[in-house]
Design a protein around this motif. Structure first.
Motif, short mmCIF file in Angstrom:
data_model
loop_
_atom_site.label_atom_id
_atom_site.label_comp_id
_atom_site.label_asym_id
_atom_site.label_seq_id
_atom_site.Cartn_x
_atom_site.Cartn_y
_atom_site.Cartn_z
N GLY A 106 0.82 -1.21 0.00
CA GLY A 106 0.00 0.00 0.00
C GLY A 106 0.85 1.25 0.00
N MET A 107 1.91 1.26 0.82
CA MET A 107 2.79 2.42 0.87
C MET A 107 3.51 2.61 -0.46
SD MET A 107 3.26 4.61 3.31
CE MET A 107 2.94 3.63 4.78
N PHE A 108 3.97 1.50 -1.03
CA PHE A 108 4.66 1.56 -2.32
C PHE A 108 3.71 2.08 -3.40
CE2 PHE A 108 5.63 -0.44 -6.41
CZ PHE A 108 6.95 -0.03 -6.60
N THR A 109 2.48 1.59 -3.43
CA THR A 109 1.51 2.02 -4.44
C THR A 109 1.20 3.51 -4.32
OG1 THR A 109 0.49 -0.18 -4.47
CG2 THR A 109 -0.82 1.64 -5.32
N ALA A 110 1.00 3.99 -3.09
CA ALA A 110 0.67 5.40 -2.89
C ALA A 110 1.82 6.30 -3.31
CB ALA A 110 0.30 5.64 -1.43
N LEU A 111 3.03 5.97 -2.89
CA LEU A 111 4.19 6.81 -3.21
C LEU A 111 4.56 6.73 -4.69
CD1 LEU A 111 6.41 6.14 -0.07
CD2 LEU A 111 5.01 8.15 -0.57
N PHE A 112 4.50 5.54 -5.26
CA PHE A 112 4.82 5.37 -6.68
C PHE A 112 3.80 6.11 -7.54
CE2 PHE A 112 4.82 3.33 -10.81
CZ PHE A 112 6.17 3.15 -11.07
N GLY A 113 2.53 6.00 -7.18
CA GLY A 113 1.50 6.70 -7.95
C GLY A 113 1.65 8.20 -7.89
N ALA A 114 2.09 8.72 -6.74
CA ALA A 114 2.25 10.17 -6.60
C ALA A 114 3.51 10.67 -7.30
CB ALA A 114 2.30 10.55 -5.12
N LEU A 115 4.58 9.88 -7.25
CA LEU A 115 5.85 10.32 -7.81
C LEU A 115 6.00 10.01 -9.29
CD1 LEU A 115 8.22 9.25 -4.88
CD2 LEU A 115 7.54 11.59 -5.50
N VAL A 116 5.42 8.90 -9.74
CA VAL A 116 5.59 8.47 -11.13
C VAL A 116 4.25 8.55 -11.86
CG1 VAL A 116 6.43 6.65 -12.67
CG2 VAL A 116 7.48 6.96 -10.42
N SER A 117 3.44 7.49 -11.77
CA SER A 117 2.13 7.47 -12.40
C SER A 117 1.32 6.30 -11.88
CB SER A 117 2.27 7.37 -13.92
OG SER A 117 1.00 7.15 -14.52
N PRO A 118 0.05 6.50 -11.56
CA PRO A 118 -0.78 5.38 -11.12
C PRO A 118 -0.95 4.30 -12.19
CG PRO A 118 -1.82 7.49 -10.60
CD PRO A 118 -0.67 7.78 -11.51
N ALA A 119 -0.75 4.65 -13.45
CA ALA A 119 -0.95 3.69 -14.55
C ALA A 119 0.04 2.54 -14.51
CB ALA A 119 -0.87 4.41 -15.89
N TYR A 120 1.19 2.76 -13.87
CA TYR A 120 2.24 1.74 -13.90
C TYR A 120 2.43 1.05 -12.55
CZ TYR A 120 3.35 4.43 -18.08
OH TYR A 120 3.28 5.09 -19.27
N THR A 121 1.49 1.25 -11.61
CA THR A 121 1.69 0.72 -10.27
C THR A 121 1.66 -0.81 -10.23
OG1 THR A 121 -0.67 1.08 -9.87
CG2 THR A 121 0.85 2.76 -9.07
N THR A 122 0.79 -1.44 -11.03
CA THR A 122 0.72 -2.90 -11.02
C THR A 122 2.01 -3.51 -11.54
OG1 THR A 122 -1.69 -2.86 -11.36
CG2 THR A 122 -0.54 -4.92 -11.86
N ALA A 123 2.52 -2.97 -12.64
CA ALA A 123 3.79 -3.46 -13.19
C ALA A 123 4.92 -3.24 -12.19
CB ALA A 123 4.10 -2.77 -14.51
N ALA A 124 4.92 -2.08 -11.54
CA ALA A 124 5.96 -1.79 -10.55
C ALA A 124 5.85 -2.71 -9.34
CB ALA A 124 5.87 -0.33 -10.12
#
Length: 285
Positions: free
Chosen positions: A247-265
């Motif tokens: 959850g923390m990774f998804t929230a930070l990755f979505g804010a810093l990069v893009s929510p579109a790539y969170t599953t792949a990340a």
């Protein structure tokens, strides 16, 4: 970026991931069983609660227990149908059968509830709590607290009670457990019912955050799989840790990069963790 808000978002997302995954953690880890209809059960519980509220005027606080009870009863029926395969530990057949159940549930739900997105309305979702620049809903707080309480209770049951010892014994060697007088079939049914009821509770608490669709089950299976494997198969504490971490990774990755790539990340993160710790985060060195 408001870092404090993203941390709150991560905790909220993580509690939802962990809560949805808790049933599969016990089923896959403690009982050595699989259920690839897990995500569709989540979807079905959300729509049952929605139907109880929208079509029959039931209150949210009653609709969620109805969904939990209905999924628990469905678990008894499903496990009764699969019991011969379960007792033989025929995991290949169980994978195929549960995958088939998932498609049946998805098609049946689309037929009964329609293909349009719906919203499970919770009065707690409309209540906001603000503190400076950060905010969250009462629904988020209830989900977080409920997740911690459920995981704590499950850990106590699995590690400090006779029931937990029975489940672990059957998981270790069902035939040997039966020689010692343990009713393995009853244990398997109980574990499967717990999985179904737990995912229904997760649906009741998590689904109000976003629209519900009859096709959303596959995404829930993927996220649940990531949480269970990251935490270490069968580890209750590991699943909780993995849920919050994801959850923390998804929230930070979505804010810093893009929510579109969170599953792949997230899957890239899974690969990295498994290379370093093949048995998951909770595995002992």
């Amino acid at each position: 970026m408001n870092l404090a808000q993203q941390i709150i978002n991560g905790l909220v997302l993580g509690s939802g991931y962990a809560l949805i995954a808790i049933g599969w953690t016990v089923l896959l880890g403690a009982a050595r069983l699989v259920n690839f209809a897990h995500g569709q059960l989540y979807m079905l519980a959300a729509f049952l609660a929605w139907a109880a509220m929208e079509r029959y005027g039931v209150d949210y606080y009653v609709a969620v227990p109805i969904a939990v009870l209905a999924l628990g009863l469905l678990g008894v029926v499903l496990q009764g149908m699969m019991l011969p395969m379960v007792m033989q530990q025929n995991l290949t057949s169980l994978m195929i059968v549960t995958l088939g159940f998932g498609y049946v549930f998805q098609g049946g739900a689309a037929r009964v509830f329609g293909g349009d997105p719906q919203r499970l309305v919770s009065p707690l979702q409309a209540m906001n709590i603000r503190y400076g620049d950060i905010w969250f809903t009462v629904q988020d707080a209830v989900t977080l607290v409920g997740t911690l309480l459920l995981f704590g209770l499950l850990w106590l049951v699995m590690n400090r009670t006779r029931l937990g010892a029975l489940v672990r014994s059957v998981a270790e060697d069902p035939r040997l457990a039966q020689l010692f007088g343990i009713n393995a079939a009853r244990v398997y049914v109980g574990v499967f019912v717990f999985e179904c009821a737990a995912v229904a509770l997760g649906a009741g608490l998590v689904a109000p955050r976003s629209p519900i669709l009859t096709s959303m089950g596959f995404d829930e299976v993927i996220l649940t799989f990531v949480v269970v494997v990251l935490g270490g198969i069968g580890s209750v504490g590991g699943s909780l840790l993995a849920g919050f971490g994801l959850g923390m990774f998804t929230a930070l990755f979505g804010a810093l990069v893009s929510p579109a790539y969170t599953t792949a990340a997230a899957f890239l993160l899974l690969l990295i963790v498994l290379v370093m710790r093949p048995r998951g985060l909770a595995a002992r060195r």
